[in-house]
Structure formats: C-alpha cells, structure tokens
Design a protein around this motif. Structure first.
Motif, PDB file in Angstrom:
ATOM      1  N   ASP A 145      58.749 -78.971   2.234  1.00 57.54           N
ATOM      2  CA  ASP A 145      58.621 -80.106   3.140  1.00 57.54           C
ATOM      3  C   ASP A 145      59.624 -81.174   2.725  1.00 57.54           C
ATOM      4  O   ASP A 145      59.884 -81.363   1.535  1.00 57.54           O
ATOM      5  N   PHE A 146      60.155 -81.881   3.715  1.00 58.84           N
ATOM      6  CA  PHE A 146      61.081 -82.988   3.506  1.00 58.84           C
ATOM      7  C   PHE A 146      60.594 -84.170   4.328  1.00 58.84           C
ATOM      8  O   PHE A 146      59.742 -84.022   5.202  1.00 58.84           O
ATOM      9  N   GLU A 147      61.159 -85.339   4.065  1.00 62.44           N
ATOM     10  CA  GLU A 147      60.755 -86.532   4.806  1.00 62.44           C
ATOM     11  C   GLU A 147      60.914 -86.344   6.307  1.00 62.44           C
ATOM     12  O   GLU A 147      60.114 -86.847   7.086  1.00 62.44           O
ATOM     13  N   GLY A 148      61.940 -85.618   6.723  1.00 62.57           N
ATOM     14  CA  GLY A 148      62.221 -85.480   8.151  1.00 62.57           C
ATOM     15  C   GLY A 148      61.969 -84.102   8.719  1.00 62.57           C
ATOM     16  O   GLY A 148      62.419 -83.799   9.831  1.00 62.57           O
ATOM     17  N   GLY A 149      61.288 -83.227   7.997  1.00 58.97           N
ATOM     18  CA  GLY A 149      61.028 -81.898   8.522  1.00 58.97           C
ATOM     19  C   GLY A 149      60.712 -80.896   7.429  1.00 58.97           C
ATOM     20  O   GLY A 149      60.338 -81.262   6.315  1.00 58.97           O
ATOM     21  N   VAL A 150      60.910 -79.619   7.769  1.00 62.90           N
ATOM     22  CA  VAL A 150      60.560 -78.518   6.871  1.00 62.90           C
ATOM     23  C   VAL A 150      61.652 -77.465   6.947  1.00 62.90           C
ATOM     24  O   VAL A 150      62.216 -77.213   8.023  1.00 62.90           O
ATOM     25  N   ILE A 151      61.956 -76.833   5.821  1.00 64.68           N
ATOM     26  CA  ILE A 151      62.805 -75.635   5.824  1.00 64.68           C
ATOM     27  C   ILE A 151      61.911 -74.468   5.437  1.00 64.68           C
ATOM     28  O   ILE A 151      61.228 -74.499   4.415  1.00 64.68           O
ATOM     29  N   PHE A 152      61.915 -73.429   6.302  1.00 66.23           N
ATOM     30  CA  PHE A 152      61.165 -72.198   6.063  1.00 66.23           C
ATOM     31  C   PHE A 152      62.144 -71.085   5.726  1.00 66.23           C
ATOM     32  O   PHE A 152      63.218 -71.000   6.326  1.00 66.23           O
ATOM     33  N   TRP A 153      61.756 -70.215   4.804  1.00 65.48           N
ATOM     34  CA  TRP A 153      62.513 -69.006   4.492  1.00 65.48           C
ATOM     35  C   TRP A 153      61.563 -67.838   4.642  1.00 65.48           C
ATOM     36  O   TRP A 153      60.436 -67.866   4.138  1.00 65.48           O
ATOM     37  N   THR A 154      61.991 -66.841   5.405  1.00 62.88           N
ATOM     38  CA  THR A 154      61.199 -65.622   5.542  1.00 62.88           C
ATOM     39  C   THR A 154      62.092 -64.426   5.249  1.00 62.88           C
ATOM     40  O   THR A 154      63.290 -64.457   5.536  1.00 62.88           O
ATOM     41  N   PRO A 155      61.513 -63.373   4.706  1.00 60.82           N
ATOM     42  CA  PRO A 155      62.321 -62.180   4.419  1.00 60.82           C
ATOM     43  C   PRO A 155      62.803 -61.565   5.720  1.00 60.82           C
ATOM     44  O   PRO A 155      62.105 -61.650   6.719  1.00 60.82           O
ATOM     45  N   PRO A 156      63.910 -60.949   5.822  1.00 55.81           N
ATOM     46  CA  PRO A 156      64.933 -60.874   4.780  1.00 55.81           C
ATOM     47  C   PRO A 156      65.963 -61.989   4.946  1.00 55.81           C
ATOM     48  O   PRO A 156      66.865 -61.883   5.769  1.00 55.81           O
ATOM     49  N   HIS A 157      65.815 -63.051   4.221  1.00 55.60           N
ATOM     50  CA  HIS A 157      66.790 -64.154   4.120  1.00 55.60           C
ATOM     51  C   HIS A 157      67.040 -64.867   5.446  1.00 55.60           C
ATOM     52  O   HIS A 157      68.168 -65.185   5.785  1.00 55.60           O
ATOM     53  N   GLU A 158      66.006 -65.115   6.198  1.00 55.67           N
ATOM     54  CA  GLU A 158      66.135 -65.884   7.430  1.00 55.67           C
ATOM     55  C   GLU A 158      65.617 -67.293   7.188  1.00 55.67           C
ATOM     56  O   GLU A 158      64.544 -67.485   6.624  1.00 55.67           O
ATOM     57  N   LEU A 159      66.402 -68.277   7.626  1.00 55.46           N
ATOM     58  CA  LEU A 159      66.031 -69.677   7.432  1.00 55.46           C
ATOM     59  C   LEU A 159      65.772 -70.338   8.762  1.00 55.46           C
ATOM     60  O   LEU A 159      66.431 -70.047   9.757  1.00 55.46           O
ATOM     61  N   ASP A 160      64.800 -71.239   8.790  1.00 65.94           N
ATOM     62  CA  ASP A 160      64.470 -71.989   9.986  1.00 65.94           C
ATOM     63  C   ASP A 160      64.239 -73.436   9.561  1.00 65.94           C
ATOM     64  O   ASP A 160      63.481 -73.687   8.626  1.00 65.94           O
ATOM     65  N   VAL A 161      64.902 -74.359  10.235  1.00 68.63           N
ATOM     66  CA  VAL A 161      64.728 -75.781   9.948  1.00 68.63           C
ATOM     67  C   VAL A 161      63.992 -76.398  11.130  1.00 68.63           C
ATOM     68  O   VAL A 161      64.380 -76.212  12.278  1.00 68.63           O
ATOM     69  N   ARG A 162      62.916 -77.117  10.828  1.00 62.02           N
ATOM     70  CA  ARG A 162      62.153 -77.795  11.878  1.00 62.02           C
ATOM     71  C   ARG A 162      62.099 -79.268  11.523  1.00 62.02           C
ATOM     72  O   ARG A 162      61.644 -79.645  10.448  1.00 62.02           O
ATOM     73  N   PHE A 163      62.566 -80.104  12.446  1.00 65.12           N
ATOM     74  CA  PHE A 163      62.595 -81.544  12.220  1.00 65.12           C
ATOM     75  C   PHE A 163      61.337 -82.181  12.759  1.00 65.12           C
ATOM     76  O   PHE A 163      60.757 -81.712  13.754  1.00 65.12           O
TER      77      PHE A 163
END
Length: 171
Positions: free
Chosen positions: A150-168
């Motif tokens: 979690d971050f002040e302005g959103g979240v970074i998710f990592w799921t296998p295999p190495h996929e990233l998703d940023v949600r603000f």
C-alpha cells in the motif's frame, strides 16, 4: 582501523549521532555477520555494517527497527547499500539494501518495499510519483502467490508470473 572504524569517524565519531560503541555484550566489538560475508558493530544510536564489494553503511532509528524485524542481513533485504538519507522532497528518509528499500516519514512510519513491486515504484518516480510513500510493508495479497504494497496514493499488486498492477486512490 577497520572500515567500520573509518565510517564511524567520518560520521563524527563519539560526538556524532552514532555515539560511542555499545559498552558491553553483543555488538560491543566488531563481529562477523550471520549469514557470513560481512562485519558489524552496534553503537549507542545506530549500527554500521560492512560487506566486501558493497562498503560500510549505517542504519538507525525506525528504519533500523524495521530492518531488524525483517531479519536484517539474514532477511530478504540483505546488507545496506546506502546510509540513511533524506528523500529529495525532504519529507522522508530511506535506506537502500541489496534487495530492497525501507522508506520512512513521520506520518507513514518505516515500510519495506522490494522485488518487482520496488522496481515498478522506482520506475514511476519513487516517493515523488503519484503513489507517494509506502504505508505498508510488502505482504501477501488475496491472490494465491500474490504480493502487494500500500502507498499513500494507491496500491501495487504483484501476481505470478511477474504481472504488476497499479491502482490509484481516487480523491
């Protein structure tokens, strides 16, 4: 003199923020690290760790406490690669380590970011990005095998295999 002694002297010796070496017990003398490969010494206000090829760096305060919770050199982060340093925006502080970072502000506390999540956050501009500072340590997500921060302005998710998703966050 050792690399730790040199670093201590460069940071002000007994008159600096590190203070004197610990008086007695573990950390009072320079010692080998576990896992092997480095040396360390505890001071009144900090610790200095040295690893060949990496250098000697100090860790203190809430960042040091977070690093110790994550098993210090024996954990996921490894040895420090920077001293505790002010962030460019002047609001926080950080230490980088061999495999991650810990960022701190008075408002958010000290939080661990590493791996692919750290790489994505770095590519976005670290704390100067829209995400701001971390507000949680990296942890398991609800997706099997997934991780998140979690971050002040959103979240970074990592799921296998190495996929990233940023949600603000939407204000």
């Amino acid at each position: 003199m050792s690399a730790i002694d040199d670093k201590w002297a460069a940071l002000g010796g007994p008159g600096g923020f590190l203070g004197w070496p610990q008086d007695e017990g573990a950390g009072s003398e320079e010692m080998d690290t576990n896992p092997p490969g480095g040396r360390c010494r505890d001071f009144q206000g900090s610790s200095i760790y040295v690893k060949s090829g990496v250098g000697a760096f100090e860790v203190h305060g809430d960042i040091r406490l977070a690093w110790v919770r994550w098993r210090a050199v024996g954990g996921v982060l490894g040895f420090p690669t920077t001293d505790e340093t002010s962030t460019p925006d002047g609001r926080g502080r950080y230490n980088h380590f061999e495999r991650g970072s810990i960022y701190w502000t008075p408002q958010t506390g000290a939080h661990v970011v590493y791996g692919d999540i750290r790489q994505r956050w770095a590519a976005m501009g670290w704390e100067r990005s829209r995400l701001g500072y971390p507000t949680s340590d990296e942890r398991d997500s609800s997706t099997p095998g997934g991780r998140m921060n979690d971050f002040e302005g959103g979240v970074i998710f990592w799921t296998p295999p190495h996929e990233l998703d940023v949600r603000f966050q939407i204000d």
